[in-house]
Design a protein around this motif. Structure first.
Motif, PDB file in Angstrom:
ATOM      1  N   ARG A   1       0.860  -1.194   0.000  1.00  0.00           N
ATOM      2  CA  ARG A   1       0.000   0.000   0.000  1.00  0.00           C
ATOM      3  C   ARG A   1       0.891   1.237   0.000  1.00  0.00           C
ATOM      4  NH1 ARG A   1      -2.341  -1.562   5.598  1.00  0.00           N
ATOM      5  NH2 ARG A   1      -0.567  -1.116   6.910  1.00  0.00           N
ATOM      6  N   CYS A   2       0.301   2.344  -0.448  1.00  0.00           N
ATOM      7  CA  CYS A   2       1.063   3.577  -0.607  1.00  0.00           C
ATOM      8  C   CYS A   2       0.179   4.785  -0.338  1.00  0.00           C
ATOM      9  CB  CYS A   2       1.617   3.649  -2.028  1.00  0.00           C
ATOM     10  SG  CYS A   2       2.534   5.157  -2.392  1.00  0.00           S
ATOM     11  N   ASP A   3       0.721   5.760   0.371  1.00  0.00           N
ATOM     12  CA  ASP A   3       0.075   7.059   0.548  1.00  0.00           C
ATOM     13  C   ASP A   3       0.901   8.087  -0.205  1.00  0.00           C
ATOM     14  OD1 ASP A   3      -1.887   6.040   2.270  1.00  0.00           O
ATOM     15  OD2 ASP A   3      -0.652   6.392   4.044  1.00  0.00           O
TER      16      ASP A   3
ATOM     17  N   LEU B   1      -2.456  14.483   2.543  1.00  0.00           N
ATOM     18  CA  LEU B   1      -2.724  13.264   1.795  1.00  0.00           C
ATOM     19  C   LEU B   1      -3.519  13.603   0.537  1.00  0.00           C
ATOM     20  CD1 LEU B   1      -2.532  10.114   1.877  1.00  0.00           C
ATOM     21  CD2 LEU B   1      -4.807  10.168   2.915  1.00  0.00           C
TER      22      LEU B   1
ATOM     23  N   VAL C   1      -4.281   7.475  -2.226  1.00  0.00           N
ATOM     24  CA  VAL C   1      -4.005   6.213  -1.548  1.00  0.00           C
ATOM     25  C   VAL C   1      -4.037   5.126  -2.617  1.00  0.00           C
ATOM     26  CG1 VAL C   1      -4.809   4.585   0.197  1.00  0.00           C
ATOM     27  CG2 VAL C   1      -5.109   7.044   0.564  1.00  0.00           C
TER      28      VAL C   1
ATOM     29  N   GLN D   1      -3.023   0.801  -3.618  1.00  0.00           N
ATOM     30  CA  GLN D   1      -2.655  -0.549  -3.206  1.00  0.00           C
ATOM     31  C   GLN D   1      -2.396  -1.359  -4.461  1.00  0.00           C
ATOM     32  OE1 GLN D   1      -4.657  -2.687   0.033  1.00  0.00           O
ATOM     33  NE2 GLN D   1      -5.022  -4.339  -1.432  1.00  0.00           N
TER      34      GLN D   1
END
Length: 141
Positions: free
Chosen positions: A113-115, A126, A129, A131
């Motif tokens: 996963r990545c933000d 943010l 988001v 994945q």
């Protein structure tokens, strides 16, 4: 230089071999066996008509961070098998930061996963988001 420094240096060498990453100005700022961080200065040519980062630029950064984290976790050459991204707010600012973390790994694939954050005046917000599934590269056939 320790093992994590060797891994970061190796990752930076790979990034330098990616013409598109070089064109965009991406920087690999952290790499461990479970996590990766990429940053990108948000120059005017990378913005869309409303002034924020083009979605393709945000998506590129997430994809590459996912792949770095998955590849480091599996300690193998990898490619992105699939990923999903949710844009949660416009990416306004001077820089983008993508932080990815491997949440599950096996021999052939990892789920990561990545933000993605936009940095403006030192504050991170943010903006996306993601994945994805990162797959070990097989033999060329």
């Amino acid at each position: 230089m320790g093992a994590s420094g060797d891994l970061l240096a190796h990752g930076r060498a790979i990034l330098a071999e990616q013409p598109f990453s070089v064109l965009l100005g991406a920087e690999l700022t952290a790499l461990t066996p479970q996590r990766a961080e990429l940053q990108l200065p948000l120059r005017q040519p990378l913005r869309q008509q409303h002034g924020f980062a083009h979605g393709g630029v945000v998506s590129y950064l997430a994809d590459n961070a996912l792949t770095y984290a998955g590849g480091a976790a599996m300690a193998a050459p990898v490619v992105t098998s699939e990923y999903k991204i949710n844009y949660v707010r416009p990416a306004l600012g001077e820089r983008l930061i993508a932080r990815a973390e491997c949440v599950s790994r096996g021999r052939q694939q990892a789920v990561v996963r990545c933000d993605v954050f936009a940095v403006q005046d030192g504050e991170e917000k943010l903006c996306a988001v993601a994945q994805g599934t990162i797959a070990r590269m097989g033999e060329a056939g």
